[in-house]
Design a protein around this motif. Structure first.
Motif, mmCIF file in Angstrom:
data_model
loop_
_atom_site.group_PDB
_atom_site.id
_atom_site.type_symbol
_atom_site.label_atom_id
_atom_site.label_comp_id
_atom_site.label_asym_id
_atom_site.label_seq_id
_atom_site.Cartn_x
_atom_site.Cartn_y
_atom_site.Cartn_z
ATOM 1 N N CYS A 99 0.835 -1.213 0.000
ATOM 2 C CA CYS A 99 0.000 0.000 0.000
ATOM 3 C C CYS A 99 0.866 1.258 0.000
ATOM 4 C CB CYS A 99 -0.942 -0.003 1.202
ATOM 5 S SG CYS A 99 -2.272 -1.223 1.074
ATOM 6 N N PHE A 100 1.918 1.275 0.818
ATOM 7 C CA PHE A 100 2.822 2.435 0.827
ATOM 8 C C PHE A 100 3.431 2.648 -0.556
ATOM 9 C CE2 PHE A 100 3.585 1.494 5.545
ATOM 10 C CZ PHE A 100 2.670 2.449 5.944
ATOM 11 N N GLU A 101 3.880 1.568 -1.177
ATOM 12 C CA GLU A 101 4.502 1.674 -2.500
ATOM 13 C C GLU A 101 3.495 2.163 -3.539
ATOM 14 O OE1 GLU A 101 6.268 -2.155 -3.328
ATOM 15 O OE2 GLU A 101 7.637 -1.955 -1.609
ATOM 16 N N HIS A 102 2.290 1.583 -3.535
ATOM 17 C CA HIS A 102 1.276 1.967 -4.528
ATOM 18 C C HIS A 102 0.960 3.458 -4.450
ATOM 19 C CE1 HIS A 102 -2.144 1.685 -7.219
ATOM 20 N NE2 HIS A 102 -2.761 2.495 -6.372
ATOM 21 N N TYR A 103 0.832 3.980 -3.225
ATOM 22 C CA TYR A 103 0.446 5.383 -3.055
ATOM 23 C C TYR A 103 1.652 6.317 -2.955
ATOM 24 C CZ TYR A 103 -4.321 3.820 -2.611
ATOM 25 O OH TYR A 103 -5.553 3.268 -2.874
ATOM 26 N N GLY A 104 2.865 5.785 -3.107
ATOM 27 C CA GLY A 104 4.060 6.620 -3.050
ATOM 28 C C GLY A 104 4.257 7.257 -1.685
ATOM 29 N N MET A 105 3.890 6.535 -0.647
ATOM 30 C CA MET A 105 3.969 7.056 0.717
ATOM 31 C C MET A 105 5.264 6.606 1.393
ATOM 32 S SD MET A 105 0.033 6.223 1.758
ATOM 33 C CE MET A 105 0.110 6.875 3.422
ATOM 34 N N PHE A 106 5.707 7.404 2.330
ATOM 35 C CA PHE A 106 6.873 7.070 3.140
ATOM 36 C C PHE A 106 6.567 5.830 3.980
ATOM 37 C CE2 PHE A 106 8.948 7.465 7.310
ATOM 38 C CZ PHE A 106 10.276 7.422 6.915
ATOM 39 N N THR A 107 7.476 4.869 3.999
ATOM 40 C CA THR A 107 7.313 3.669 4.828
ATOM 41 C C THR A 107 7.901 3.950 6.198
ATOM 42 O OG1 THR A 107 7.468 2.250 2.882
ATOM 43 C CG2 THR A 107 7.828 1.203 5.018
ATOM 44 N N PRO A 108 7.063 3.946 7.244
ATOM 45 C CA PRO A 108 7.586 4.242 8.577
ATOM 46 C C PRO A 108 8.492 3.119 9.083
ATOM 47 C CG PRO A 108 5.296 3.559 8.714
ATOM 48 C CD PRO A 108 5.638 3.639 7.254
ATOM 49 N N LYS A 109 9.319 3.457 10.053
ATOM 50 C CA LYS A 109 10.186 2.452 10.685
ATOM 51 C C LYS A 109 9.365 1.748 11.748
ATOM 52 C CE LYS A 109 14.411 4.904 9.918
ATOM 53 N NZ LYS A 109 15.227 4.966 9.097
ATOM 54 N N LEU A 110 8.901 0.558 11.418
ATOM 55 C CA LEU A 110 8.101 -0.230 12.349
ATOM 56 C C LEU A 110 8.767 -1.578 12.561
ATOM 57 C CD1 LEU A 110 4.442 0.247 11.037
ATOM 58 C CD2 LEU A 110 5.280 0.910 13.274
ATOM 59 N N ASN A 111 8.801 -2.019 13.799
ATOM 60 C CA ASN A 111 9.221 -3.379 14.105
ATOM 61 C C ASN A 111 7.974 -4.229 14.220
ATOM 62 O OD1 ASN A 111 11.959 -2.764 14.256
ATOM 63 N ND2 ASN A 111 11.830 -2.233 16.414
ATOM 64 N N TYR A 112 8.042 -5.443 13.697
ATOM 65 C CA TYR A 112 6.880 -6.314 13.821
ATOM 66 C C TYR A 112 7.294 -7.718 14.219
ATOM 67 C CZ TYR A 112 7.777 -8.068 9.039
ATOM 68 O OH TYR A 112 8.332 -8.637 7.917
ATOM 69 N N LEU A 113 6.326 -8.406 14.787
ATOM 70 C CA LEU A 113 6.519 -9.742 15.317
ATOM 71 C C LEU A 113 5.323 -10.577 14.891
ATOM 72 C CD1 LEU A 113 8.188 -11.513 17.369
ATOM 73 C CD2 LEU A 113 6.770 -10.511 19.162
ATOM 74 N N CYS A 114 5.557 -11.832 14.594
ATOM 75 C CA CYS A 114 4.479 -12.727 14.160
ATOM 76 C C CYS A 114 3.923 -13.496 15.351
ATOM 77 C CB CYS A 114 4.996 -13.693 13.099
ATOM 78 S SG CYS A 114 3.706 -14.780 12.461
ATOM 79 N N SER A 115 2.620 -13.442 15.541
ATOM 80 C CA SER A 115 2.003 -14.150 16.666
ATOM 81 C C SER A 115 2.032 -15.670 16.467
ATOM 82 C CB SER A 115 0.582 -13.646 16.923
ATOM 83 O OG SER A 115 -0.214 -13.740 15.769
ATOM 84 N N ILE A 116 2.240 -16.140 15.245
ATOM 85 C CA ILE A 116 2.406 -17.589 15.043
ATOM 86 C C ILE A 116 3.692 -18.040 15.744
ATOM 87 C CG2 ILE A 116 2.866 -19.418 13.355
ATOM 88 C CD1 ILE A 116 1.034 -17.901 11.393
ATOM 89 N N GLN A 117 4.765 -17.259 15.598
ATOM 90 C CA GLN A 117 6.024 -17.584 16.270
ATOM 91 C C GLN A 117 5.855 -17.564 17.787
ATOM 92 O OE1 GLN A 117 8.572 -18.758 14.641
ATOM 93 N NE2 GLN A 117 7.599 -18.359 12.686
ATOM 94 N N LEU A 118 5.129 -16.553 18.278
ATOM 95 C CA LEU A 118 4.852 -16.481 19.720
ATOM 96 C C LEU A 118 4.098 -17.723 20.187
ATOM 97 C CD1 LEU A 118 3.583 -12.845 20.408
ATOM 98 C CD2 LEU A 118 5.630 -13.930 21.314
#
Length: 185
Positions: A99-118
């Motif tokens: 979505c960020f790429e399609h709309y030419g938006m800045f991609t924020p610096k976000l850390n993410y974690l997968c709940s499957i791994q948890l």
């Protein structure tokens, strides 16, 4: 624990085709807000029959909905400064990037974690780790494949997993074996 759980539903196989987004905000290990947005995807009015069969969202449902770029700033404010968790996070992170790429938006610096791994670290004896199976196992009600409900179920499962792993603060994630599962958007 402070984090937000996020979930997307898509109109097509394209990563930029978000048609619904749900965010569940957790502060001090308590759910404080869950919000869902219907989104008019770039493919509108085209939706894949397969995707409609999964989530039940149709072009008619989103014909008057805002586009991703019109709602992201509200969503970003809810997520500001927190860890993002998603069930099968590579999918949801991919949709967010698409979505960020399609709309030419800045991609924020976000850390993410997968709940499957948890979940796999917390309950390594379960036969399945899908959201529906985990919700049933933990007696969490779920209207599956609706973004707000899926995000909230992900948050509840994550809270249970952190409790089982005796992780009570975000810093402890970085100091534990879970650190290797944290990815950057």
């Amino acid at each position: 624990m402070d984090f937000c759980a996020i979930d997307f539903e898509t109109a097509t196989h394209e990563k930029s085709s978000a048609c619904e987004m749900g965010i569940c905000v957790v502060q001090d290990s308590k759910i404080v807000e869950t919000k869902t947005w219907l989104i008019k995807p770039p493919s509108f009015p085209y939706f894949s029959r397969f995707n409609i069969g999964v989530h039940g969202i149709t072009p008619e449902d989103v014909k008057d909905a805002p586009t991703f770029d019109e709602i992201w700033y509200e969503a970003e404010e809810m997520m500001y400064g927190t860890l993002m968790i998603a069930h099968n996070a590579s999918f949801d992170a991919g949709v967010l990037r698409g979505c960020f790429e399609h709309y030419g938006m800045f991609t924020p610096k976000l850390n993410y974690l997968c709940s499957i791994q948890l979940a796999k670290k917390s309950w390594n004896y379960l036969p399945k780790y899908g959201l529906k199976h985990l919700a049933e196992h933990h007696q969490i009600s779920l209207n599956h494949h609706r973004a707000g409900d899926d995000a909230e179920a992900c948050a509840k499962i994550s809270l249970l997993a952190f409790e089982k792993l005796i992780i009570t603060e975000n810093e402890e994630i970085h100091d534990s074996f879970l650190n290797k599962y944290i990815k950057k958007l």
